[in-house]
Enzyme design. Structure first.
Site, PDB file in Angstrom:
ATOM      1  N   SER A 109       0.734  -1.615   0.621  1.00  0.00           N
ATOM      2  CA  SER A 109       0.021   0.055  -0.360  1.00  0.00           C
ATOM      3  C   SER A 109       0.949   1.243  -0.174  1.00  0.00           C
ATOM      4  CB  SER A 109      -1.119  -0.103   0.894  1.00  0.00           C
ATOM      5  OG  SER A 109      -0.463  -0.406   2.400  1.00  0.00           O
ATOM      6  N   ASP A 112      -2.375   6.094  11.441  1.00  0.00           N
ATOM      7  CA  ASP A 112      -1.384   5.600  10.305  1.00  0.00           C
ATOM      8  C   ASP A 112      -1.004   6.385  10.277  1.00  0.00           C
ATOM      9  OD1 ASP A 112      -0.647   4.732   8.086  1.00  0.00           O
ATOM     10  OD2 ASP A 112      -2.252   5.736   6.858  1.00  0.00           O
ATOM     11  N   HIS A 130       1.852   5.369   6.577  1.00  0.00           N
ATOM     12  CA  HIS A 130       1.386   6.383   4.701  1.00  0.00           C
ATOM     13  C   HIS A 130       1.181   7.571   4.944  1.00  0.00           C
ATOM     14  CE1 HIS A 130      -0.909   2.033   4.680  1.00  0.00           C
ATOM     15  NE2 HIS A 130      -0.674   2.106   3.944  1.00  0.00           N
TER      16      HIS A 130
END
Length: 421
Positions: free
Chosen positions: A147, A393, A396
């Site tokens: 990802s 998160d 990312h």
């Protein structure tokens, strides 16, 4: 009739304003001429008057910048203030996924956009979408990885879409394989999702996912390998999925286990597992006979560090900083994330030396040092993932955000390595 009357009324208003205001118009013209005359004298006789550079000077500066970039290490430097901000916004780029759209989900600070990466011995030019699309005209570029690889592709997609709006050409049922096509440049951009690059299978226990994986070093993930022969540029990366229980197989037997405590199974460090997987993938690409149809360039992106503080992702860890670290704030030589990067670079350099033929080239997109300094660039709490509510998160990157520098670097590495540099 109503429409006609409205039109006539508008025309009458314009006529009245144009003719009834002639006195005011004359006064306005007089003052305009006077101000223009004064400003002209200021430009002509001021000691600091505006200077217009000849066209040749502009070309000279661009040539000098190009030489500087070619002669310096782009991957060692620092972040310096740059108040030009991002080249796109979450308004001008509609393809930003919700999980990376930090401003949409409540992030208020914007200073994290006001920095640029400054290599020690040169200036890194900003990404130029027009130049990039001209370079890749008629080509196919694929991001291959997890990802974070997709995060990188999404940044590039935003930057390029400011120059040309792409066609959303393909999406599989799981949204793992996406293709965009830039028709004006006959350029294809895609993402091929793979956790480990080599074949990895999750164990199912009592009908449920276990979080335990079997990794096969002598088998590649065919979801991307089957597409590789049709790719001109492959941007390859992996790492984050290796930090979980993994049984590593080679030659029909288990050679080690990551985060396991099992009898008769030798423990394996995650860094060693990553190194072995990288070596297997590099060997596969080097020996890929079908890939010889194109003189393929494979760039391997180094580890993109996470910045969890006060806990891990599942124990309350967060990333609330709003400005970069300086070089003195990071101990990159002693950081396991830098050691991981070194493992990756070592395997890439080995592959470059052992390349079987001249039809494939290998390069490094070394982002680790730059991103170690950017704890402020993650979504943190501002990502609103419906499947992971309550978790931050810190892996990312926000879009727009520091990840955009990866494409500043990408265009330089592609043009240099692609030209045989």
């Amino acid at each position: 009739m109503k429409s006609s009357s409205s039109s006539s009324l508008s025309q009458d208003k314009f006529y009245i304003n144009a003719h009834g205001g002639m006195g005011r118009l004359g006064s306005f013209l007089f003052y305009s001429v006077a101000l223009t005359t004064i400003f002209s004298f200021f430009l002509l006789f001021s000691p600091n008057s505006v200077k217009i550079l000849p066209k040749s000077s502009v070309h000279y500066d661009q040539a000098r910048e190009k030489i500087d970039v070619e002669e310096c290490d782009l991957f060692k430097g620092r972040w310096v203030p740059d108040f030009r901000g991002s080249q796109y916004t979450n308004w001008s780029c509609p393809t930003i996924p919700a999980s990376k759209n930090c401003f949409r989900h409540g992030r208020k600070d914007t200073d994290f956009l006001n920095w640029r990466w400054k290599p020690h011995n040169c200036d890194l030019p900003r990404f130029d979408a027009k130049q990039f699309l001209a370079f890749v005209r008629g080509k196919k570029l694929a991001f291959i990885g997890d990802s974070v690889a997709r995060n990188h592709m999404e940044s590039l997609l935003c930057l390029l879409s400011q120059e040309e709006v792409p066609i959303d050409a393909y999406k599989d049922s799981e949204d793992r394989h996406r293709i965009w096509y830039f028709a004006d440049h006959d350029f294809t951009l895609s993402i091929l999702w793979s956790k480990f690059l080599v074949l990895g299978e999750e164990r199912v226990i009592n009908g449920s996912s276990s979080g335990i994986y079997d990794l096969y070093l002598d088998k590649v993930d065919n979801r991307w390998a089957s597409v590789l022969p049709y790719v001109d540029y492959a941007i390859i990366s992996t790492a984050h999925w290796f930090f979980r229980p993994i049984h590593v197989h080679e030659g029909g037997k288990v050679i080690g286990c990551v985060f396991c405590n099992e009898p008769n199974v030798p423990p394996m460090d995650p860094l060693d597992a990553i190194g072995l997987a990288f070596r297997a993938i590099l060997r596969y690409i080097s020996q890929c006979k079908q890939c010889n149809k194109r003189k393929m360039l494979a760039l391997f992106r180094t580890f993109s560090p996470a910045h969890f503080e006060h806990g891990a992702w599942d124990t309350g860890g967060s990333c609330n900083r709003t400005s970069p670290f300086s070089e003195k704030d990071i101990d990159h030589l002693g950081d396991f994330r830098w050691k991981l990067r070194n493992v990756q670079v070592r395997e890439i350099e080995r592959a470059r030396e052992e390349a079987a033929d001249g039809n494939k080239m290998f390069g490094v997109l070394d982002v680790t040092m730059a991103m170690l300094m950017r704890p402020d660039g993650h979504p943190g709490a501002f990502w609103d993932n419906q499947y992971m509510k309550g978790y931050n998160d810190c892996v990312h990157w926000c879009l727009p955000g520091p990840i955009d520098v990866w494409n500043d670097l990408l265009i330089q590495v592609l043009t240099k390595v692609g030209a045989g540099g």
